[in-house]
Structures are given as structure tokens and as C-alpha cells.
Design a protein around this motif. Structure first.
Motif, PDB file in Angstrom:
ATOM      1  N   LEU A  63       0.829  -1.195   0.000  1.00  0.00           N
ATOM      2  CA  LEU A  63       0.000   0.000   0.000  1.00  0.00           C
ATOM      3  C   LEU A  63       0.870   1.254   0.000  1.00  0.00           C
ATOM      4  N   ALA A  64       0.397   2.296  -0.675  1.00  0.00           N
ATOM      5  CA  ALA A  64       0.911   3.642  -0.472  1.00  0.00           C
ATOM      6  C   ALA A  64       0.188   4.211   0.746  1.00  0.00           C
ATOM      7  N   VAL A  65       0.940   4.573   1.775  1.00  0.00           N
ATOM      8  CA  VAL A  65       0.344   5.059   3.025  1.00  0.00           C
ATOM      9  C   VAL A  65       0.831   6.483   3.261  1.00  0.00           C
ATOM     10  N   ALA A  66      -0.083   7.431   3.140  1.00  0.00           N
ATOM     11  CA  ALA A  66       0.295   8.840   3.111  1.00  0.00           C
ATOM     12  C   ALA A  66      -0.320   9.628   4.258  1.00  0.00           C
ATOM     13  N   VAL A  67       0.271  10.798   4.489  1.00  0.00           N
ATOM     14  CA  VAL A  67      -0.238  11.767   5.447  1.00  0.00           C
ATOM     15  C   VAL A  67       0.191  13.146   4.944  1.00  0.00           C
ATOM     16  N   ASP A  68      -0.536  14.180   5.340  1.00  0.00           N
ATOM     17  CA  ASP A  68      -0.131  15.558   5.051  1.00  0.00           C
ATOM     18  C   ASP A  68       0.649  16.063   6.267  1.00  0.00           C
ATOM     19  N   GLN A  69       1.964  15.976   6.221  1.00  0.00           N
ATOM     20  CA  GLN A  69       2.780  16.447   7.329  1.00  0.00           C
ATOM     21  C   GLN A  69       3.771  17.482   6.813  1.00  0.00           C
ATOM     22  N   GLU A  70       3.312  18.736   6.776  1.00  0.00           N
ATOM     23  CA  GLU A  70       4.143  19.842   6.315  1.00  0.00           C
ATOM     24  C   GLU A  70       4.841  20.531   7.477  1.00  0.00           C
ATOM     25  N   GLY A  71       4.216  20.497   8.664  1.00  0.00           N
ATOM     26  CA  GLY A  71       4.592  21.374   9.754  1.00  0.00           C
ATOM     27  C   GLY A  71       3.750  22.636   9.676  1.00  0.00           C
ATOM     28  N   GLY A  72       3.753  23.414  10.750  1.00  0.00           N
ATOM     29  CA  GLY A  72       2.964  24.642  10.758  1.00  0.00           C
ATOM     30  C   GLY A  72       1.477  24.356  10.785  1.00  0.00           C
ATOM     31  N   ALA A  73       0.750  25.010   9.888  1.00  0.00           N
ATOM     32  CA  ALA A  73      -0.713  24.905   9.875  1.00  0.00           C
ATOM     33  C   ALA A  73      -1.200  23.517   9.492  1.00  0.00           C
ATOM     34  N   VAL A  74      -0.410  22.760   8.745  1.00  0.00           N
ATOM     35  CA  VAL A  74      -0.808  21.418   8.307  1.00  0.00           C
ATOM     36  C   VAL A  74       0.149  20.410   8.923  1.00  0.00           C
ATOM     37  N   SER A  75      -0.219  19.963  10.116  1.00  0.00           N
ATOM     38  CA  SER A  75       0.617  19.045  10.879  1.00  0.00           C
ATOM     39  C   SER A  75      -0.283  18.028  11.554  1.00  0.00           C
ATOM     40  N   ARG A  76      -0.415  16.847  10.954  1.00  0.00           N
ATOM     41  CA  ARG A  76      -1.291  15.817  11.524  1.00  0.00           C
ATOM     42  C   ARG A  76      -0.718  15.259  12.826  1.00  0.00           C
ATOM     43  N   LEU A  77       0.582  15.461  13.049  1.00  0.00           N
ATOM     44  CA  LEU A  77       1.219  14.930  14.246  1.00  0.00           C
ATOM     45  C   LEU A  77       1.235  15.938  15.396  1.00  0.00           C
ATOM     46  N   ARG A  78       0.515  17.061  15.254  1.00  0.00           N
ATOM     47  CA  ARG A  78       0.602  18.143  16.238  1.00  0.00           C
ATOM     48  C   ARG A  78       0.273  17.693  17.654  1.00  0.00           C
ATOM     49  N   GLU A  79      -0.719  16.825  17.812  1.00  0.00           N
ATOM     50  CA  GLU A  79      -1.112  16.397  19.156  1.00  0.00           C
ATOM     51  C   GLU A  79       0.025  15.663  19.870  1.00  0.00           C
ATOM     52  N   TRP A  80       0.941  15.093  19.122  1.00  0.00           N
ATOM     53  CA  TRP A  80       2.040  14.327  19.712  1.00  0.00           C
ATOM     54  C   TRP A  80       3.315  15.142  19.861  1.00  0.00           C
ATOM     55  N   VAL A  81       3.519  16.128  18.975  1.00  0.00           N
ATOM     56  CA  VAL A  81       4.811  16.838  18.972  1.00  0.00           C
ATOM     57  C   VAL A  81       4.689  18.316  19.300  1.00  0.00           C
ATOM     58  N   GLY A  82       3.478  18.870  19.327  1.00  0.00           N
ATOM     59  CA  GLY A  82       3.303  20.286  19.594  1.00  0.00           C
ATOM     60  C   GLY A  82       3.427  21.131  18.343  1.00  0.00           C
ATOM     61  N   LEU A  83       3.557  22.443  18.530  1.00  0.00           N
ATOM     62  CA  LEU A  83       3.641  23.382  17.414  1.00  0.00           C
ATOM     63  C   LEU A  83       5.009  23.295  16.752  1.00  0.00           C
ATOM     64  N   THR A  84       4.996  23.293  15.420  1.00  0.00           N
ATOM     65  CA  THR A  84       6.223  23.231  14.640  1.00  0.00           C
ATOM     66  C   THR A  84       6.130  24.237  13.494  1.00  0.00           C
ATOM     67  N   PRO A  85       7.248  24.640  12.917  1.00  0.00           N
ATOM     68  CA  PRO A  85       7.200  25.636  11.840  1.00  0.00           C
ATOM     69  C   PRO A  85       6.746  25.034  10.521  1.00  0.00           C
ATOM     70  N   GLY A  86       6.022  25.842   9.753  1.00  0.00           N
ATOM     71  CA  GLY A  86       5.744  25.496   8.373  1.00  0.00           C
ATOM     72  C   GLY A  86       6.952  25.797   7.504  1.00  0.00           C
ATOM     73  N   LEU A  87       6.807  25.591   6.207  1.00  0.00           N
ATOM     74  CA  LEU A  87       7.947  25.727   5.302  1.00  0.00           C
ATOM     75  C   LEU A  87       8.487  27.152   5.294  1.00  0.00           C
ATOM     76  N   ARG A  88       7.623  28.148   5.322  1.00  0.00           N
ATOM     77  CA  ARG A  88       8.095  29.533   5.286  1.00  0.00           C
ATOM     78  C   ARG A  88       8.863  29.881   6.552  1.00  0.00           C
ATOM     79  N   ALA A  89       8.321  29.507   7.707  1.00  0.00           N
ATOM     80  CA  ALA A  89       9.005  29.811   8.960  1.00  0.00           C
ATOM     81  C   ALA A  89      10.360  29.109   9.030  1.00  0.00           C
ATOM     82  N   ALA A  90      10.409  27.870   8.562  1.00  0.00           N
ATOM     83  CA  ALA A  90      11.685  27.154   8.559  1.00  0.00           C
ATOM     84  C   ALA A  90      12.686  27.843   7.645  1.00  0.00           C
ATOM     85  N   PHE A  91      12.238  28.258   6.467  1.00  0.00           N
ATOM     86  CA  PHE A  91      13.139  28.895   5.507  1.00  0.00           C
ATOM     87  C   PHE A  91      13.612  30.246   6.022  1.00  0.00           C
TER      88      PHE A  91
END
Length: 337
Positions: A63-91
Motif C-alpha cells: 500500500l501507499a500510506v500517506a499523510v499531510d505532514q508539512e509542519g505549521g498549519a498542516v501538521s497531523r502529528l501536532r497532538e504528539w509533537v506540539g507546534l512546529t514551523p511550516g515551510l516559510r518559517a523554517a526557511f
């Protein structure tokens, strides 16, 4: 529902947190997980996610097993890792090297959970307008900076054995209408050319590229996602493993499932992404099964080939390694935020 090889074209969302609960009524070729599929408990949740993915791989793999994990506003793992930067903030915080580190961090975490695809990074151009459709999910308004940021993120992610996916071709930069709600449009040739630059630089024949629900002159009244002249027949020299954005989104709601599936297959997509409700996934699967084999078989073969290339991270879940990774993510996020 009678099983059809055409059903394997579906890359589907689902309901449930455990494999036994996942009963879509057909055999998909890929699944995509959302927050609704992830137990938010910081200790039990990651192990449960790993067991879910492993169970689905045992039932339907590869299977192809996918998730949208960009960081920032689109972070499916947020409940486990907390707030993280999106691509712009990281750059902005650390340039391309920070984007590479974040791609690598997400790749390691997703690999531990069993994912083999991340629907990231965003390669659209940044628009500073407050009503921009994408905001900080985009690295920069400058095409060359976007190429550097998105390319570095991809390098970090894929070095960990997780396939990335450039989105949203041919580029949603500058649009105001969210394609989840309706069909945005870009008419200016200069804007179209600028938005295309990151995809022209970073895409290749084996690169996953997600096509936007976006009307452009070349799409001839259709969303680009459903338009053969914009996808496999595009004149811009972009080659890729094409998938449409979620076919249940508002930008594609003006077409029946029969028409959406037919247009996608004619356009050159190799999978059909349907994310929101079981009823929509089943309707899409049934429409795919009604298509002539000559239409769906080439796409099915390409998607089958991709699935065989993807890593199947089948080892046991490692709680100590996961906890160490979470601490690393939080430390890195603190250094940028």
C-alpha cells in the motif's frame, strides 16, 4: 461490492483508528491518514497508528500510506509533537538547510510510524495578502527561493525512505479562493509562468506531483486536475507521477464521479485521491470499476509500479526511539520559534 482491479486506483481516506475498523467496501491501492485516524494520546497514539498501518499493509499491501505532514498549519502529528514551523518559517529561520533538517525530521518520524509517503512540500509561491489561500505553507514569493526550500525539504524527507509529493501544480500562488471550497482561477500568463518554475525545476518522471483544482486558460473550463492538456499533456515540460488533489473538494464538485474518474484517467493520473467520506470513496471506486479496462489499466499499472518502489516499514514500533525523536522535534521547533 464485487472486487475489481480498478479499485486499486483509489488512494482513499477512511474512518477508524484500528485496522479492524477500516471497511471501505473495496480494496484500495493507497490510504491517507488524517487527525481523525490518530489517537491523540501521546504514548498510546503513536503505537496505535503503527499498528493500524501495519494491519492495513498485511491486509492489502503493498500500500501507499500517506499523510499531510508539512509542519505549521498542516501538521497531523501536532497532538504528539506540539507546534512546529511550516515551510516559510523554517526557511526564514534557517534557509534551505533548516528545510532540509525538517524534511529529515518528518521523514524519520513518519518512517517509525509506517508511512511511506508524505504529501509535502508545498511548492506554490508565497502571497503575503491576508486572504491568501495558502499563507505560510509556502516558502517564498521568489521562485528560486521556493525551489531551494522545497528541494531541500524533499532531500531531507526522501533520505529517510519516505516519498515526498510536490503540490499544487501548476501553482496556487496568488489565489484567494480556497480550492477546498470552490474553484480558484489564474489567468495572468506571467503569474502562471512564475508559479510553474518550482515544478519545472523539481519534478521528474518518478516524482509524485499533486495537481490542483485550479482553472487556467489551458485547462479549457475544467480544473487543471481534470485536464489532459494540463497534466500528462502539459506543454511546460513537466513530467511526473501525477495524482489529483482530493476529488471530494469543492474545486471539483461540479462534476459527477463518472466524469471525474474519466477525466482523471484521460489526463494521465495514476491514482484517484478521495479523502473525506466513505460514501464518496465508494462512489469513486464504483465509477472506476465501470470504466473500460483500456482506460484504467495503464494507470493501475503505473500505480502498482509505484507501490512496489515504496518502502514498507514493517518493523516493530520502538517507543524509546519515538520519545527521543519527539524531544528532538520540540528542541528544533524551539530554536526556530
Amino acid at each position: 461490492m464485487e472486487r475489481s482491479p480498478a479499485h486499486r486506483l483509489l488512494w482513499t481516506g477512511f474512518t477508524g483508528l484500528d485496522a479492524v475498523q477500516v471497511q471501505p467496501g473495496f480494496q484500495p491501492g493507497g490510504v491517507v491518514l488524517f487527525a481523525r485516524n490518530l489517537d491523540p494520546h501521546p504514548v498510546d497514539g503513536p503505537a496505535r497508528c503503527h499498528a493500524l498501518i501495519r494491519g492495513l499493509q498485511e491486509r492489502w499491501g503493498p500500500l501507499a500510506v500517506a499523510v499531510d505532514q508539512e509542519g505549521g498549519a498542516v501538521s497531523r502529528l501536532r497532538e504528539w509533537v506540539g507546534l512546529t514551523p511550516g515551510l516559510r518559517a523554517a526557511f526564514e529561520g534557517g534557509g534551505a538547510e533548516a528545510c532540509r533538517r525538517w524534511g529529515g525530521l518528518w521523514g524519520r518520524g513518519l518512517r517509525m510510524l509506517g508511512f511511506n509517503v508524505d504529501f509535502a512540500p508545498v511548492a506554490d509561491l508565497y502571497d503575503p495578502a491576508p486572504d491568501s489561500a495558502l499563507g505560510g505553507r509556502c516558502a517564498s514569493a521568489d521562485p528560486e527561493e521556493t525551489i531551494a526550500a522545497a528541494g531541500a525539504f524533499l532531500e531531507g524527507l526522501e533520505a529517510q525512505g519516505v516519498r515526498g509529493c510536490l503540490k499544487h501544480f501548476p501553482g496556487l500562488g496568488g489565489t484567494r479562493l480556497d480550492s477546498h471550497v470552490g474553484l480558484p482561477e489564474t489567468l495572468d500568463p506571467g503569474a502562471i509562468a512564475a508559479n510553474l518554475a518550482p515544478f519545472r525545476a523539481l519534478a521528474h518522471a518518478d516524482r509524485l506531483v499533486m495537481v490542483a483544482h485550479l482553472k487556467v486558460p489551458r485547462s479549457q473550463g475544467l480544473p487543471a486536475s481534470l485536464s489532459a492538456p494540463c497534466v500528462a499533456g502539459n506543454p511546460w515540460g513537466v513530467r511526473a507521477r501525477w495524482i489529483p488533489d482530493d476529488l471530494q473538494m469543492g474545486g471539483a464538485e461540479g462534476w459527477s464521479w463518472e466524469d471525474k474518474v474519466r477525466h482523471c484517467l484521460l489526463a494521465g493520473h495514476e491514482a484517484l485521491l478521495v479523502c473525506q467520506t466513505p460514501e464518496a470513496s465508494l462512489a469513486c471506486a464504483e465509477a472506476a470499476a465501470r470504466m473500460p479496462e483500456t482506460l484504467w489499466a495503464p494507470a493501475a499499472a503505473r500505480f502498482r509500479g509505484l507501490r512496489r518502489l515504496l518502502h514498507c516499514h514493517a518493523g516493530p514500533f520502538q517507543p524509546d526511539a519515538w520519545r527521543a525523536w519527539v524531544e528532538e522535534v520540540r528542541e528544533e521547533a524551539g530554536s526556530i520559534n
